[in-house]
Scaffold this motif. Structure first.
Motif: not given
Length: 57
Positions: A17, A13-14, A20-21, A35-36, A32, A39
């Motif tokens: 995130k 999850q980290a 994605e950021t 990353g999603r 991005e 997560q």
């Protein structure tokens, strides 16, 4: 073993995130989206472990 899976879920999850950021910041849509996806995998793993915990107790 379950604690290891929970830790792995939080790590996914980290990482997701952060990815994605960074992807959003640099304008990289693929990063991005990856990353999603990471997560979501972490969320699914966490949900699975929580369900297992419910049935253990």
């Amino acid at each position: 073993m379950a604690e290891n899976q929970k830790a792995q879920a939080k790590t996914e999850q980290a990482k997701g995130k952060v990815k994605e950021t960074v992807g959003r910041t640099v304008g990289n849509e693929r990063m991005e989206a990856e990353g999603r996806m990471e997560q979501a995998r972490g969320d699914a793993r966490e949900a699975k472990e929580k369900t297992k915990d419910v049935f253990r107790h």
